[in-house]
Motif scaffolding. Structure first.
Motif, PDB file in Angstrom:
ATOM      1  N   ASN A 273     -38.529   4.918 -57.204  1.00 43.13           N
ATOM      2  CA  ASN A 273     -37.438   4.645 -56.285  1.00 43.13           C
ATOM      3  C   ASN A 273     -37.792   3.405 -55.461  1.00 43.13           C
ATOM      4  O   ASN A 273     -38.849   3.363 -54.818  1.00 43.13           O
ATOM      5  CB  ASN A 273     -37.213   5.864 -55.387  1.00 43.13           C
ATOM      6  CG  ASN A 273     -36.104   5.668 -54.372  1.00 43.13           C
ATOM      7  OD1 ASN A 273     -35.595   4.575 -54.166  1.00 43.13           O
ATOM      8  ND2 ASN A 273     -35.739   6.747 -53.737  1.00 43.13           N
ATOM      9  N   VAL A 274     -36.900   2.404 -55.432  1.00 44.97           N
ATOM     10  CA  VAL A 274     -37.188   1.167 -54.701  1.00 44.97           C
ATOM     11  C   VAL A 274     -37.261   1.397 -53.194  1.00 44.97           C
ATOM     12  O   VAL A 274     -37.831   0.580 -52.471  1.00 44.97           O
ATOM     13  CB  VAL A 274     -36.157   0.064 -55.014  1.00 44.97           C
ATOM     14  CG1 VAL A 274     -36.229  -0.351 -56.464  1.00 44.97           C
ATOM     15  CG2 VAL A 274     -34.764   0.492 -54.646  1.00 44.97           C
ATOM     16  N   TYR A 275     -36.723   2.513 -52.707  1.00 45.00           N
ATOM     17  CA  TYR A 275     -36.731   2.808 -51.275  1.00 45.00           C
ATOM     18  C   TYR A 275     -37.877   3.745 -50.867  1.00 45.00           C
ATOM     19  O   TYR A 275     -37.977   4.140 -49.715  1.00 45.00           O
ATOM     20  CB  TYR A 275     -35.382   3.374 -50.842  1.00 45.00           C
ATOM     21  CG  TYR A 275     -34.269   2.392 -51.119  1.00 45.00           C
ATOM     22  CD1 TYR A 275     -34.119   1.251 -50.332  1.00 45.00           C
ATOM     23  CD2 TYR A 275     -33.399   2.576 -52.184  1.00 45.00           C
ATOM     24  CE1 TYR A 275     -33.130   0.328 -50.588  1.00 45.00           C
ATOM     25  CE2 TYR A 275     -32.402   1.654 -52.451  1.00 45.00           C
ATOM     26  CZ  TYR A 275     -32.275   0.525 -51.654  1.00 45.00           C
ATOM     27  OH  TYR A 275     -31.295  -0.402 -51.924  1.00 45.00           O
ATOM     28  N   ALA A 276     -38.761   4.075 -51.809  1.00 43.66           N
ATOM     29  CA  ALA A 276     -39.902   4.952 -51.525  1.00 43.66           C
ATOM     30  C   ALA A 276     -40.807   4.382 -50.419  1.00 43.66           C
ATOM     31  O   ALA A 276     -41.274   5.145 -49.557  1.00 43.66           O
ATOM     32  CB  ALA A 276     -40.699   5.228 -52.794  1.00 43.66           C
ATOM     33  N   PRO A 277     -41.071   3.070 -50.388  1.00 41.80           N
ATOM     34  CA  PRO A 277     -41.910   2.555 -49.282  1.00 41.80           C
ATOM     35  C   PRO A 277     -41.287   2.798 -47.906  1.00 41.80           C
ATOM     36  O   PRO A 277     -42.003   3.091 -46.948  1.00 41.80           O
ATOM     37  CB  PRO A 277     -42.014   1.052 -49.577  1.00 41.80           C
ATOM     38  CG  PRO A 277     -41.766   0.936 -51.052  1.00 41.80           C
ATOM     39  CD  PRO A 277     -40.780   2.033 -51.374  1.00 41.80           C
TER      40      PRO A 277
ATOM     41  N   GLU B 229     -36.843  -5.308 -45.408  1.00 42.74           N
ATOM     42  CA  GLU B 229     -37.010  -6.071 -46.652  1.00 42.74           C
ATOM     43  C   GLU B 229     -38.480  -6.386 -46.913  1.00 42.74           C
ATOM     44  O   GLU B 229     -38.943  -6.303 -48.058  1.00 42.74           O
ATOM     45  CB  GLU B 229     -36.179  -7.355 -46.582  1.00 42.74           C
ATOM     46  CG  GLU B 229     -34.690  -7.079 -46.660  1.00 42.74           C
ATOM     47  CD  GLU B 229     -33.814  -8.281 -46.364  1.00 42.74           C
ATOM     48  OE1 GLU B 229     -32.642  -8.235 -46.750  1.00 42.74           O
ATOM     49  OE2 GLU B 229     -34.299  -9.257 -45.740  1.00 42.74           O
ATOM     50  N   ALA B 230     -39.231  -6.702 -45.875  1.00 39.24           N
ATOM     51  CA  ALA B 230     -40.664  -6.965 -46.034  1.00 39.24           C
ATOM     52  C   ALA B 230     -41.375  -5.710 -46.525  1.00 39.24           C
ATOM     53  O   ALA B 230     -42.251  -5.772 -47.394  1.00 39.24           O
ATOM     54  CB  ALA B 230     -41.269  -7.448 -44.721  1.00 39.24           C
ATOM     55  N   LEU B 231     -40.989  -4.572 -45.988  1.00 38.36           N
ATOM     56  CA  LEU B 231     -41.590  -3.304 -46.385  1.00 38.36           C
ATOM     57  C   LEU B 231     -41.268  -2.990 -47.853  1.00 38.36           C
ATOM     58  O   LEU B 231     -42.127  -2.523 -48.598  1.00 38.36           O
ATOM     59  CB  LEU B 231     -41.064  -2.190 -45.479  1.00 38.36           C
ATOM     60  CG  LEU B 231     -41.664  -0.808 -45.631  1.00 38.36           C
ATOM     61  CD1 LEU B 231     -43.123  -0.813 -45.196  1.00 38.36           C
ATOM     62  CD2 LEU B 231     -40.888   0.190 -44.791  1.00 38.36           C
ATOM     63  N   LEU B 232     -40.025  -3.263 -48.253  1.00 35.00           N
ATOM     64  CA  LEU B 232     -39.594  -2.970 -49.624  1.00 35.00           C
ATOM     65  C   LEU B 232     -40.077  -4.020 -50.616  1.00 35.00           C
ATOM     66  O   LEU B 232     -40.113  -3.765 -51.824  1.00 35.00           O
ATOM     67  CB  LEU B 232     -38.061  -2.887 -49.700  1.00 35.00           C
ATOM     68  CG  LEU B 232     -37.396  -1.797 -48.865  1.00 35.00           C
ATOM     69  CD1 LEU B 232     -35.872  -1.914 -48.959  1.00 35.00           C
ATOM     70  CD2 LEU B 232     -37.850  -0.418 -49.322  1.00 35.00           C
TER      71      LEU B 232
END
Length: 167
Positions: free
Chosen positions: A2-6, A27-30
């Motif tokens: 999942n791209v939103y896991a971070p 965005e930096a986190l992802l």
């Protein structure tokens, strides 16, 4: 993956009741840019706390709800567990503090919109809305009396004198 896991992991690790993040921080986190719908005219829907959206699952699974600040492109992720605690009640001019628990989702959304437009809390937005409603109701009542009562042919000065002299 999942791209939103971070984002989910980051929010789950935070102990603060509210975590405020700008779009750039998210965005930096992802490690990637948010989709155009997160920025566009329908950005409120993208940031909605809905389990049918993969991005929303990230914060919902971290036991948080998102609240978008549309004017500054930032999001406040508030702990759902904190909202389970009973709200504090303090008297204001002899009245209990306003509680918004019983509102339906449309009413809550309306207050959130007003709060964002005016840059105030939802509670303050509710106070503003109730004050505006009270003024409209008072004006409607005065209009009704003006339309439905007979105009006295006696001047108010004469009425006051008669009242004074009758004592």
């Amino acid at each position: 993956m999942n791209v939103y896991a971070p984002l989910q992991s980051y929010l789950a690790e935070r102990e603060e009741i509210s975590v405020v993040m700008t779009y750039k921080e998210i965005e930096a986190l992802l490690g990637r840019k948010l989709p155009p719908t997160a920025y566009g005219v329908h950005k409120r829907q993208w940031w909605a706390n809905t389990e049918t959206h993969s991005q929303a699952l990230a914060w919902l699974r971290a036991k948080r709800k998102a609240r978008l600040d549309v004017n500054h492109d930032r999001v406040t992720f508030t702990s759902v567990l904190a909202s389970l605690a009973p709200p504090a009640v303090r008297p204001i001019d002899g009245m209990a503090e306003l509680h918004l628990k019983g509102l339906n989702s449309a009413a809550k959304r309306m207050l959130e919109d007003i709060a964002e437009e005016k840059g105030v809390s939802p509670e303050d937005a509710a106070v503003t809305l109730i004050n505006q409603s009270a003024l409209k109701r008072r004006a409607a009542t005065l209009d009704w009396f003006a339309a439905n009562t007979a105009i006295s042919k006696t001047s108010s000065v004469d009425l006051i004198r008669a009242d004074r002299d009758g004592r």
